[in-house]
Design a protein around this motif. Sequence first.
Motif, PDB file in Angstrom:
ATOM      1  N   MET A 130      -7.349  -2.622  -3.454  1.00  6.41           N
ATOM      2  CA  MET A 130      -7.065  -4.052  -3.590  1.00  6.41           C
ATOM      3  C   MET A 130      -8.124  -4.888  -2.876  1.00  6.41           C
ATOM      4  SD  MET A 130      -2.914  -3.942  -3.090  1.00  6.41           S
ATOM      5  CE  MET A 130      -2.754  -5.712  -2.944  1.00  6.41           C
ATOM      6  N   GLY A 131      -8.575  -4.414  -1.717  1.00 11.35           N
ATOM      7  CA  GLY A 131      -9.612  -5.135  -0.991  1.00 11.35           C
ATOM      8  C   GLY A 131     -10.931  -5.149  -1.742  1.00 11.35           C
ATOM      9  N   PHE A 132     -11.264  -4.011  -2.363  1.00 10.04           N
ATOM     10  CA  PHE A 132     -12.505  -3.944  -3.127  1.00 10.04           C
ATOM     11  C   PHE A 132     -12.444  -4.776  -4.409  1.00 10.04           C
ATOM     12  CE2 PHE A 132     -13.151   0.336  -0.951  1.00 10.04           C
ATOM     13  CZ  PHE A 132     -13.917  -0.225   0.057  1.00 10.04           C
ATOM     14  N   GLU A 133     -11.217  -5.093  -4.851  1.00 14.35           N
ATOM     15  CA  GLU A 133     -11.051  -5.988  -6.001  1.00 14.35           C
ATOM     16  C   GLU A 133     -11.016  -7.446  -5.556  1.00 14.35           C
ATOM     17  OE1 GLU A 133      -7.551  -4.668  -8.036  1.00 14.35           O
ATOM     18  OE2 GLU A 133      -8.581  -2.951  -8.924  1.00 14.35           O
ATOM     19  N   GLN A 134     -11.345  -7.694  -4.294  1.00 13.51           N
ATOM     20  CA  GLN A 134     -11.456  -9.033  -3.723  1.00 13.51           C
ATOM     21  C   GLN A 134     -10.115  -9.734  -3.561  1.00 13.51           C
ATOM     22  OE1 GLN A 134     -14.639  -9.913  -2.620  1.00 13.51           O
ATOM     23  NE2 GLN A 134     -14.958  -7.803  -3.263  1.00 13.51           N
ATOM     24  N   THR A 135      -9.062  -8.987  -3.273  1.00 15.84           N
ATOM     25  CA  THR A 135      -7.765  -9.582  -2.975  1.00 15.84           C
ATOM     26  C   THR A 135      -7.857 -10.295  -1.627  1.00 15.84           C
ATOM     27  OG1 THR A 135      -6.614  -7.843  -4.180  1.00 15.84           O
ATOM     28  CG2 THR A 135      -5.305  -9.118  -2.617  1.00 15.84           C
ATOM     29  N   GLU A 136      -7.466 -11.537  -1.626  1.00 12.33           N
ATOM     30  CA  GLU A 136      -7.584 -12.362  -0.412  1.00 12.33           C
ATOM     31  C   GLU A 136      -6.811 -11.717   0.739  1.00 12.33           C
ATOM     32  OE1 GLU A 136      -6.597 -16.900   0.989  1.00 12.33           O
ATOM     33  OE2 GLU A 136      -6.947 -16.507  -1.139  1.00 12.33           O
ATOM     34  N   GLY A 137      -7.437 -11.676   1.891  1.00 13.16           N
ATOM     35  CA  GLY A 137      -6.828 -11.095   3.075  1.00 13.16           C
ATOM     36  C   GLY A 137      -7.152  -9.620   3.265  1.00 13.16           C
ATOM     37  N   LEU A 138      -7.603  -8.941   2.222  1.00 11.83           N
ATOM     38  CA  LEU A 138      -7.917  -7.518   2.328  1.00 11.83           C
ATOM     39  C   LEU A 138      -9.410  -7.227   2.180  1.00 11.83           C
ATOM     40  CD1 LEU A 138      -4.986  -5.970   0.260  1.00 11.83           C
ATOM     41  CD2 LEU A 138      -5.236  -6.032   2.733  1.00 11.83           C
ATOM     42  N   VAL A 139     -10.180  -8.211   1.795  1.00  7.64           N
ATOM     43  CA  VAL A 139     -11.610  -8.014   1.548  1.00  7.64           C
ATOM     44  C   VAL A 139     -12.316  -7.524   2.811  1.00  7.64           C
ATOM     45  CG1 VAL A 139     -13.763  -9.151   0.895  1.00  7.64           C
ATOM     46  CG2 VAL A 139     -11.646  -9.711  -0.309  1.00  7.64           C
ATOM     47  N   ASP A 140     -12.008  -8.136   3.935  1.00 10.67           N
ATOM     48  CA  ASP A 140     -12.707  -7.802   5.175  1.00 10.67           C
ATOM     49  C   ASP A 140     -12.305  -6.447   5.765  1.00 10.67           C
ATOM     50  OD1 ASP A 140     -14.082 -10.195   5.058  1.00 10.67           O
ATOM     51  OD2 ASP A 140     -12.602 -11.262   6.282  1.00 10.67           O
ATOM     52  N   VAL A 141     -11.162  -5.915   5.380  1.00 11.34           N
ATOM     53  CA  VAL A 141     -10.690  -4.651   5.959  1.00 11.34           C
ATOM     54  C   VAL A 141     -10.602  -3.523   4.932  1.00 11.34           C
ATOM     55  CG1 VAL A 141      -9.455  -5.709   7.896  1.00 11.34           C
ATOM     56  CG2 VAL A 141      -8.299  -5.416   5.688  1.00 11.34           C
ATOM     57  N   ALA A 142     -11.130  -3.732   3.754  1.00 16.32           N
ATOM     58  CA  ALA A 142     -11.058  -2.712   2.702  1.00 16.32           C
ATOM     59  C   ALA A 142     -11.754  -1.421   3.133  1.00 16.32           C
ATOM     60  CB  ALA A 142     -11.660  -3.233   1.403  1.00 16.32           C
ATOM     61  N   GLY A 143     -12.902  -1.547   3.790  1.00 14.61           N
ATOM     62  CA  GLY A 143     -13.624  -0.360   4.253  1.00 14.61           C
ATOM     63  C   GLY A 143     -12.840   0.421   5.295  1.00 14.61           C
ATOM     64  N   LEU A 144     -12.119  -0.294   6.150  1.00 11.87           N
ATOM     65  CA  LEU A 144     -11.285   0.368   7.151  1.00 11.87           C
ATOM     66  C   LEU A 144     -10.179   1.180   6.475  1.00 11.87           C
ATOM     67  CD1 LEU A 144     -10.350   0.833  10.082  1.00 11.87           C
ATOM     68  CD2 LEU A 144      -9.008  -1.277   9.853  1.00 11.87           C
ATOM     69  N   PHE A 145      -9.507   0.590   5.493  1.00  8.84           N
ATOM     70  CA  PHE A 145      -8.462   1.317   4.767  1.00  8.84           C
ATOM     71  C   PHE A 145      -9.038   2.509   4.016  1.00  8.84           C
ATOM     72  CE2 PHE A 145      -6.001  -2.765   5.038  1.00  8.84           C
ATOM     73  CZ  PHE A 145      -5.003  -2.251   5.848  1.00  8.84           C
ATOM     74  N   GLN A 146     -10.226   2.349   3.489  1.00 13.82           N
ATOM     75  CA  GLN A 146     -10.875   3.467   2.804  1.00 13.82           C
ATOM     76  C   GLN A 146     -11.101   4.621   3.784  1.00 13.82           C
ATOM     77  OE1 GLN A 146     -15.007   2.987   1.797  1.00 13.82           O
ATOM     78  NE2 GLN A 146     -14.764   4.163  -0.101  1.00 13.82           N
ATOM     79  N   ARG A 147     -11.593   4.313   4.961  1.00 11.01           N
ATOM     80  CA  ARG A 147     -11.852   5.354   5.960  1.00 11.01           C
ATOM     81  C   ARG A 147     -10.557   6.003   6.457  1.00 11.01           C
ATOM     82  NH1 ARG A 147     -15.724   1.772   5.892  1.00 11.01           N
ATOM     83  NH2 ARG A 147     -17.893   2.367   6.253  1.00 11.01           N
ATOM     84  N   ILE A 148      -9.504   5.209   6.573  1.00  7.50           N
ATOM     85  CA  ILE A 148      -8.209   5.766   6.974  1.00  7.50           C
ATOM     86  C   ILE A 148      -7.717   6.762   5.929  1.00  7.50           C
ATOM     87  CG2 ILE A 148      -5.757   5.201   7.305  1.00  7.50           C
ATOM     88  CD1 ILE A 148      -6.708   2.597   8.664  1.00  7.50           C
ATOM     89  N   ILE A 206       1.968   9.559   2.381  1.00  3.80           N
ATOM     90  CA  ILE A 206       2.283   8.125   2.376  1.00  3.80           C
ATOM     91  C   ILE A 206       1.119   7.317   2.939  1.00  3.80           C
ATOM     92  CG2 ILE A 206       3.796   6.387   3.420  1.00  3.80           C
ATOM     93  CD1 ILE A 206       6.053   8.554   3.225  1.00  3.80           C
ATOM     94  N   VAL A 207       0.557   7.775   4.069  1.00  7.60           N
ATOM     95  CA  VAL A 207      -0.576   7.067   4.682  1.00  7.60           C
ATOM     96  C   VAL A 207      -1.771   7.065   3.738  1.00  7.60           C
ATOM     97  CG1 VAL A 207      -2.282   7.172   6.551  1.00  7.60           C
ATOM     98  CG2 VAL A 207       0.148   7.435   7.055  1.00  7.60           C
ATOM     99  N   PHE A 208      -2.082   8.226   3.166  1.00  5.04           N
ATOM    100  CA  PHE A 208      -3.223   8.333   2.257  1.00  5.04           C
ATOM    101  C   PHE A 208      -3.062   7.394   1.061  1.00  5.04           C
ATOM    102  CE2 PHE A 208      -5.167  10.041  -1.565  1.00  5.04           C
ATOM    103  CZ  PHE A 208      -6.485  10.186  -1.169  1.00  5.04           C
ATOM    104  N   THR A 209      -1.897   7.460   0.426  1.00  2.00           N
ATOM    105  CA  THR A 209      -1.664   6.632  -0.768  1.00  2.00           C
ATOM    106  C   THR A 209      -1.682   5.143  -0.429  1.00  2.00           C
ATOM    107  OG1 THR A 209      -0.343   8.409  -1.721  1.00  2.00           O
ATOM    108  CG2 THR A 209      -0.100   6.229  -2.692  1.00  2.00           C
ATOM    109  N   GLY A 210      -1.001   4.765   0.648  1.00  2.00           N
ATOM    110  CA  GLY A 210      -0.963   3.357   1.043  1.00  2.00           C
ATOM    111  C   GLY A 210      -2.342   2.818   1.381  1.00  2.00           C
ATOM    112  N   ALA A 211      -3.109   3.570   2.171  1.00  2.00           N
ATOM    113  CA  ALA A 211      -4.450   3.120   2.551  1.00  2.00           C
ATOM    114  C   ALA A 211      -5.374   3.078   1.341  1.00  2.00           C
ATOM    115  CB  ALA A 211      -5.021   4.031   3.635  1.00  2.00           C
ATOM    116  N   PHE A 212      -5.207   4.031   0.437  1.00  2.00           N
ATOM    117  CA  PHE A 212      -6.035   4.065  -0.776  1.00  2.00           C
ATOM    118  C   PHE A 212      -5.777   2.837  -1.647  1.00  2.00           C
ATOM    119  CE2 PHE A 212      -6.911   5.419  -5.136  1.00  2.00           C
ATOM    120  CZ  PHE A 212      -8.196   5.934  -5.004  1.00  2.00           C
TER     121      PHE A 212
END
Length: 102
Positions: A26-44, A15-21
């Motif tokens: 979404m952040g890498f697709e420039q979704t507002e609010g997730l752009v700045d933390v996309a790398g963090l979710f990727q690392r998680i 669940i954690v892997f899929t959700g963070a992925f």
Amino acid sequence: MGSPLWAAYSAVTGIVFTGAFVLAGMGFEQTEGLVDVAGLFQRISITAGWCWLSLLALRLLRGQEIGDRAGGDGAGFPERYPPPRGKPPKGKTAESSGHGAP
């Protein structure tokens, strides 16, 4: 076959892997609010996946999943399968197992 604790850990990791992925994507697709933390979710997601994979490898190497509990020889071969040629089962010699030279 496996322990309930391992099953729960595997489910949570999935669940954690899929959700963070998904959130990273979404952040890498420039979704507002997730752009700045996309790398963090990727690392998680990467950390969760590699930790689970490493622990799975340790379980298999220790024979906790295949061998000890499944009634095998501890090397990952259930008893219904013969050992590879040239390697007699534990406690048997090559001559008594029929795997030796003719």
